[in-house]
Design an enzyme around this catalytic site. Structure first.
Site, PDB file in Angstrom:
ATOM      1  N   CYS A 164       8.974  -0.061   7.808  1.00 30.13           N
ATOM      2  CA  CYS A 164       9.097   0.616   9.095  1.00 30.13           C
ATOM      3  C   CYS A 164       8.417  -0.121  10.234  1.00 30.13           C
ATOM      4  O   CYS A 164       8.479   0.317  11.385  1.00 30.13           O
ATOM      5  CB  CYS A 164       8.566   2.038   8.982  1.00 30.13           C
ATOM      6  SG  CYS A 164       9.470   3.031   7.755  1.00 30.13           S
ATOM      7  N   HIS A 304       2.916   5.293  16.265  1.00 30.11           N
ATOM      8  CA  HIS A 304       3.836   5.334  15.114  1.00 30.11           C
ATOM      9  C   HIS A 304       4.038   6.784  14.697  1.00 30.11           C
ATOM     10  O   HIS A 304       5.171   7.203  14.421  1.00 30.11           O
ATOM     11  CB  HIS A 304       3.254   4.521  13.966  1.00 30.11           C
ATOM     12  CG  HIS A 304       4.130   4.473  12.756  1.00 30.11           C
ATOM     13  ND1 HIS A 304       5.357   3.845  12.752  1.00 30.11           N
ATOM     14  CD2 HIS A 304       3.959   4.982  11.500  1.00 30.11           C
ATOM     15  CE1 HIS A 304       5.907   3.965  11.553  1.00 30.11           C
ATOM     16  NE2 HIS A 304       5.084   4.655  10.782  1.00 30.11           N
ATOM     17  N   GLU A 315      -4.072   6.812  12.247  1.00 23.16           N
ATOM     18  CA  GLU A 315      -3.728   6.051  13.446  1.00 23.16           C
ATOM     19  C   GLU A 315      -4.612   6.456  14.630  1.00 23.16           C
ATOM     20  O   GLU A 315      -5.043   5.607  15.414  1.00 23.16           O
ATOM     21  CB  GLU A 315      -2.256   6.226  13.805  1.00 23.16           C
ATOM     22  CG  GLU A 315      -1.798   5.324  14.944  1.00 23.16           C
ATOM     23  CD  GLU A 315      -0.312   5.415  15.239  1.00 23.16           C
ATOM     24  OE1 GLU A 315       0.156   4.654  16.105  1.00 23.16           O
ATOM     25  OE2 GLU A 315       0.392   6.237  14.610  1.00 23.16           O
ATOM     26  N   LYS A 334       8.803   9.905  17.964  1.00 29.20           N
ATOM     27  CA  LYS A 334       9.522  10.264  16.736  1.00 29.20           C
ATOM     28  C   LYS A 334       9.697  11.776  16.626  1.00 29.20           C
ATOM     29  O   LYS A 334      10.528  12.246  15.853  1.00 29.20           O
ATOM     30  CB  LYS A 334       8.789   9.726  15.498  1.00 29.20           C
ATOM     31  CG  LYS A 334       8.893   8.225  15.319  1.00 29.20           C
ATOM     32  CD  LYS A 334       8.229   7.793  14.011  1.00 29.20           C
ATOM     33  CE  LYS A 334       8.292   6.288  13.825  1.00 29.20           C
ATOM     34  NZ  LYS A 334       7.410   5.563  14.770  1.00 29.20           N
ATOM     35  N   HIS A 339      12.642   9.377  12.621  1.00 32.29           N
ATOM     36  CA  HIS A 339      12.116   8.073  12.210  1.00 32.29           C
ATOM     37  C   HIS A 339      13.279   7.149  11.838  1.00 32.29           C
ATOM     38  O   HIS A 339      13.928   7.342  10.812  1.00 32.29           O
ATOM     39  CB  HIS A 339      11.173   8.258  11.021  1.00 32.29           C
ATOM     40  CG  HIS A 339      10.361   7.049  10.678  1.00 32.29           C
ATOM     41  ND1 HIS A 339      10.562   5.820  11.290  1.00 32.29           N
ATOM     42  CD2 HIS A 339       9.355   6.867   9.790  1.00 32.29           C
ATOM     43  CE1 HIS A 339       9.708   4.950  10.782  1.00 32.29           C
ATOM     44  NE2 HIS A 339       8.961   5.552   9.878  1.00 32.29           N
ATOM     45  N   PHE A 400       5.606   0.913   4.795  1.00 36.69           N
ATOM     46  CA  PHE A 400       5.240   0.902   3.380  1.00 36.69           C
ATOM     47  C   PHE A 400       4.899  -0.534   2.964  1.00 36.69           C
ATOM     48  O   PHE A 400       5.582  -1.484   3.359  1.00 36.69           O
ATOM     49  CB  PHE A 400       6.398   1.403   2.525  1.00 36.69           C
ATOM     50  CG  PHE A 400       6.583   2.903   2.545  1.00 36.69           C
ATOM     51  CD1 PHE A 400       5.731   3.735   3.243  1.00 36.69           C
ATOM     52  CD2 PHE A 400       7.629   3.485   1.830  1.00 36.69           C
ATOM     53  CE1 PHE A 400       5.914   5.112   3.241  1.00 36.69           C
ATOM     54  CE2 PHE A 400       7.817   4.858   1.815  1.00 36.69           C
ATOM     55  CZ  PHE A 400       6.962   5.677   2.520  1.00 36.69           C
TER      56      PHE A 400
END
Length: 412
Positions: A164, A304, A315, A334, A339, A400
């Site tokens: 991502c 994110h 984050e 998002k 996403h 990931f």
């Protein structure tokens, strides 16, 4: 001496609009792109909704031969880059084709094609009746290849993959190539077509996605105490990056300058971010250092923030570790787009750039009750957009495997 790099073209194909103008209008308005899945019967799935493209028919954009030979992720890429190239206002045929490159990202590539072909084989009589386009359709590098073929771009051409974080990785690579003098123009960004039974089912089984099936439009709720996972989305975002001197010489419209980009690795877990956000902090620090600024100079951060418990908090911890954030305004788009996985960074880069152009910071929608673990000195823009001076915008994406990628844009 390093070259300056600017953005001269934008293109978007998203759940909130099939072009940049519509996409940005709905972002500013705080719309949600989530709804019950239409691409397949999701009745038996834990999660039954996603952010799909709306009012979209690929035949409105591509001819039948192109459609037959390409997976949806490549089709999305071609459509978004067509808009970005047109928006750049440049006659690429007048250039040395080796001066124009494509660095295009995707996380999954042709998952749709792979799934269809394997399913047909498994349910067939055992004879290997695979399409001759099977392999080229699912290869992750095929979008970048097809963009170059369609436009005659013969410069650097490849596909970085960092889950991502992929789109920000692609933007960073394009930025580096141009400032090192290896290209004058690069088309970059990312595309993803992940809403298939197998892809969707895999994420669903991980319990990574929200299961708020009774209220999809309010399911993506970053920072909310009741957040329960992300909402999958599809689409593409495209940017034309260009050498500043080249852009000025031809009288190009310049949206913003790319001033810094950096990546780090968490080296922590396959799918979870580091709980203290150590890697994310370092990525932002490196991008800021490259830009020659501090966090106190950043006006807008598009996080994110996927709406997971660990990810959102880690984050925010990473941001707090940067130092003085009194003027920083934070949003998590998002909550509206869902996403887009490998295309997320490209869509969010467009949001960051347009926030500079229009001096508007988009909202984080659906957040009703802030998680009490979130420090009170963070200024998160909730519910509605705000008019605010934006000279510098920063965008984060994580993937990931522990990938962290940050890109910084500045007004010119």
């Amino acid at each position: 001496m390093l070259n300056r790099v600017v953005v001269t073209g934008l293109g978007a194909l998203t759940p909130l609009g099939n072009d940049v103008k519509t996409f940005w209008k709905n972002i500013v308005a705080g719309k949600s792109g989530a709804a019950k899945i239409t691409k397949f019967d999701s009745t038996l799935f834990r999660t039954q909704f996603a952010c799909e493209l709306k009012d979209f028919n690929v035949t409105d954009y591509l001819d039948r031969t192109e459609i037959k030979r390409t997976d949806s992720f490549t089709q999305y890429a071609l459509i978004a880059t067509d808009e970005a190239i047109k928006d750049s206002g440049f006659d690429f045929k007048a250039m040395d084709p080796f001066d124009v490159g494509v660095i295009w990202g995707t996380g999954q590539g042709g998952m749709e094609t792979f799934e269809q072909q394997v399913t047909e084989y498994a349910l067939g009589d055992g004879h290997p009746r695979f399409s001759p386009f099977f392999v080229p359709k699912f290869l992750t590098n095929m979008a970048s290849g097809m963009i170059s073929i369609r436009n005659g771009f013969m410069g650097v051409n490849y596909t970085p993959i960092s889950a991502c974080a992929t789109s920000n990785t692609a933007i960073m690579e394009a930025f580096n190539h141009i400032r090192l003098g290896k290209a004058k123009i690069i088309v970059t960004g990312g595309s993803e077509a992940p809403i298939t039974p197998v892809s969707f089912g895999g994420f669903s089984s991980m319990k990574a996605m929200s299961s708020r099936n009774d209220n999809p439009q309010h399911a993506s709720r970053p920072f909310d105490v009741d957040r329960d996972g992300f909402v999958m989305a599809e689409g593409a975002g495209a940017l034309v990056l260009e050498d500043y001197e080249h852009a000025v010489k031809r009288g190009a419209h310049i949206y913003a300058e790319v001033t810094g980009a950096a990546m780090t690795a968490d080296a922590y877990h396959m799918t979870s971010t580091h709980p203290e956000g150590i890697g994310a902090t370092k990525a932002m620090q490196l991008a800021l250092k490259e830009s020659g600024i501090g966090i106190s100079d950043v006006d807008h951060l598009n996080m994110h923030a996927t709406s997971t418990h660990v990810g959102d908090l880690s984050e925010l911890k990473a941001v707090l570790a940067l130092g003085s954030i009194d003027r920083l305004k934070i949003s998590a788009t998002k909550s509206m787009t869902g996403h887009l996985l490998g295309a997320a960074g490209a869509a969010e880069a467009i949001v960051s750039i347009l926030s500079i152009r229009d001096q508007v910071i988009p909202p984080t929608i659906n957040t009703e009750v802030l998680d009490p673990a979130i420090p009170s000195n963070l200024h998160i823009v909730l519910k509605e957009s705000i008019n605010h001076k934006v000279k510098v915008a920063m965008s984060n994406t994580f993937g990931f495997g522990g990938h962290n990628a940050t890109v910084i844009f500045r007004a010119v």
